[in-house]
Design a protein around this motif. Structure first.
Motif, mmCIF file in Angstrom:
data_model
loop_
_atom_site.group_PDB
_atom_site.id
_atom_site.type_symbol
_atom_site.label_atom_id
_atom_site.label_comp_id
_atom_site.label_asym_id
_atom_site.label_seq_id
_atom_site.Cartn_x
_atom_site.Cartn_y
_atom_site.Cartn_z
ATOM 1 N N ASP A 107 -11.242 -6.355 -36.794
ATOM 2 C CA ASP A 107 -11.873 -5.093 -36.415
ATOM 3 C C ASP A 107 -11.267 -4.662 -35.080
ATOM 4 O O ASP A 107 -11.181 -5.463 -34.145
ATOM 5 N N ALA A 108 -10.822 -3.407 -35.000
ATOM 6 C CA ALA A 108 -10.237 -2.904 -33.742
ATOM 7 C C ALA A 108 -10.413 -1.398 -33.664
ATOM 8 O O ALA A 108 -10.371 -0.701 -34.683
ATOM 9 N N ALA A 109 -10.597 -0.910 -32.448
ATOM 10 C CA ALA A 109 -10.735 0.527 -32.213
ATOM 11 C C ALA A 109 -9.869 0.935 -31.033
ATOM 12 O O ALA A 109 -9.602 0.132 -30.135
ATOM 13 N N GLU A 110 -9.444 2.179 -31.067
ATOM 14 C CA GLU A 110 -8.679 2.731 -29.951
ATOM 15 C C GLU A 110 -8.993 4.218 -29.848
ATOM 16 O O GLU A 110 -9.207 4.884 -30.861
ATOM 17 N N THR A 111 -9.043 4.718 -28.615
ATOM 18 C CA THR A 111 -9.212 6.156 -28.404
ATOM 19 C C THR A 111 -7.856 6.756 -28.089
ATOM 20 O O THR A 111 -7.210 6.366 -27.117
#
Length: 249
Positions: A107-111
């Motif tokens: 799971d990974a997020a980036e803006t």
């Protein structure tokens, strides 16, 4: 539910899922530009996940219909891709994605910046990303969940930002969400002590204004109450005897 301790073999499987997820994010990064829609990003991600032999972790989770969460500007988390949401120069879009490979999750997020950002928006992204890196450095055997949360809170509140309370990070492994919860706020030395084999999704969600959020009528999209911008960065991190191992780098 007890905290699940992973074997080195399980952590390696999660690392392989993380490598795929990083490639998915790279494909998304290249697709983020003025004029693109958030549904365009969804299609890129869906194709890349399939190409790399993984499965989307979000699609079908609690009946969620998409591979990505795409949260634009004041949207904090769980924004839904739409052909009607067109990215404009100066926007920011937080893209959260997870994949499953051989039964293990990453799971990974980036803006992502869309075109040229204002100095204020750029600073929000830089500080939020730096707070994640600081939190990862705290993810050591013998440290506590409070140490991780405090690292984020101290850095972000020093810049006058609001640290979201309503959504937190989590354990991850054979399930998307496992124990423990990983808040982005806390007191050093408090909370669960970290042990080798724990794997955490650490994910600061930081608002330019207050910490307060509300969920829209779609039942998913969370937005800042005051309309301020929000940024979101996330990595899946294994706790090891040799220090934190970022599986989604």
């Amino acid at each position: 539910m007890a905290i699940m301790i992973k074997t080195p073999q399980e952590i390696e499987k999660m690392r392989q899922a993380g490598i795929i997820l990083r490639q998915v994010h790279e494909a998304i990064r290249q697709a983020v530009k003025p004029g693109a829609t958030t549904m365009d990003l969804e299609r890129v991600a869906e194709a890349k996940i399939a190409e790399l032999g993984a499965k989307p972790a979000f699609k079908g989770y609690h009946d969620y219909p998409w591979c990505l969460c795409t949260s634009v500007n004041e949207e904090v988390v769980h924004g839904m891709p739409s052909a009607k949401t067109v990215l404009k120069d100066g926007d920011i879009v937080s893209v959260d994605c997870g994949v499953i490979l051989e039964g293990y999750y990453s799971d990974a997020a980036e803006t992502y910046p869309v075109g040229k950002l204002s100095p204020a928006a750029r600073k929000l992204l830089d500080v939020t990303k730096a707070s994640l890196e600081q939190a990862i450095q705290e993810a050591q055997v013998g440290a506590t969940l409070g140490d991780i949360g405090a690292a984020v809170q101290e850095m972000c509140e020093a810049s006058g930002y609001g640290v979201v309370r309503d959504f937190v990070g989590h354990g991850i492994g054979r399930n998307m969400h496992e124990e423990p919860q990983v808040p982005n706020y806390g007191k050093r030395g408090k909370g669960t002590r970290l042990r080798a084999g724990m794997v955490l999704a650490i994910e600061p969600m930081i608002n330019a204004g207050t910490h307060e959020v509300k969920v829209l009528k779609d039942g998913w999209t969370a937005v800042t109450v005051d309309g301020s911008l929000s940024a979101h960065f996330e990595h899946t991190v294994a706790i090891t005897e040799n220090g934190p191992l970022v599986l989604t780098r």
